[in-house]
Design a protein around this motif. Structure first.
Motif: not given
Length: 117
Positions: A2-5, A24-30
């Motif tokens: 997961v990438q967090l910015v 967030a990007s990369g996987r299911t945020f929830s």
């Protein structure tokens, strides 16, 4: 992964407001519990607020209760921290992190918040 910015930090006068975002990007945020930490110069990292998977449960550092509000939009893969009535002691680098329920596995780079008196 997961990438967090983080974004939204800046310089504000005491009593002002800022809204931080953590995208967030990369996987299911929830699937992730999300948290905001902060670290001021010369001090240890401090928990600020957390929010569960669907936003139904939130927790806050005592000193920010009533001033800060954590929220999330799972459709936008983003968490927020609305900060009102800011104080100079809120000055810090604010960092978001994600967990599936254990340790905080993924971390952002942080965004600087500076509150002038």
């Amino acid at each position: 992964q997961v990438q967090l910015v983080e974004s939204g930090g800046g310089l504000v006068q005491a009593g002002g407001s800022l809204r931080l975002s953590c995208a967030a990007s990369g996987r299911t945020f929830s699937n992730y519990i999300m948290v905001w930490f902060r670290q001021a110069p010369g001090k240890e990292r401090q928990f600020v607020a957390s929010i569960n998977f669907n936003g139904g449960n939130t927790y806050y550092l005592e000193s920010v209760k009533g001033r800060f509000t954590i929220s999330r939009d799972n459709a936008k893969n983003t968490m927020y921290l609305q900060m009102n009535s800011l104080k100079p002691e809120d000055t810090a680098v604010y960092v978001c992190a994600a967990s599936t329920g254990g340790s905080w596995t993924y971390w952002g780079q942080g965004t600087q918040v500076t509150v002038s008196s």
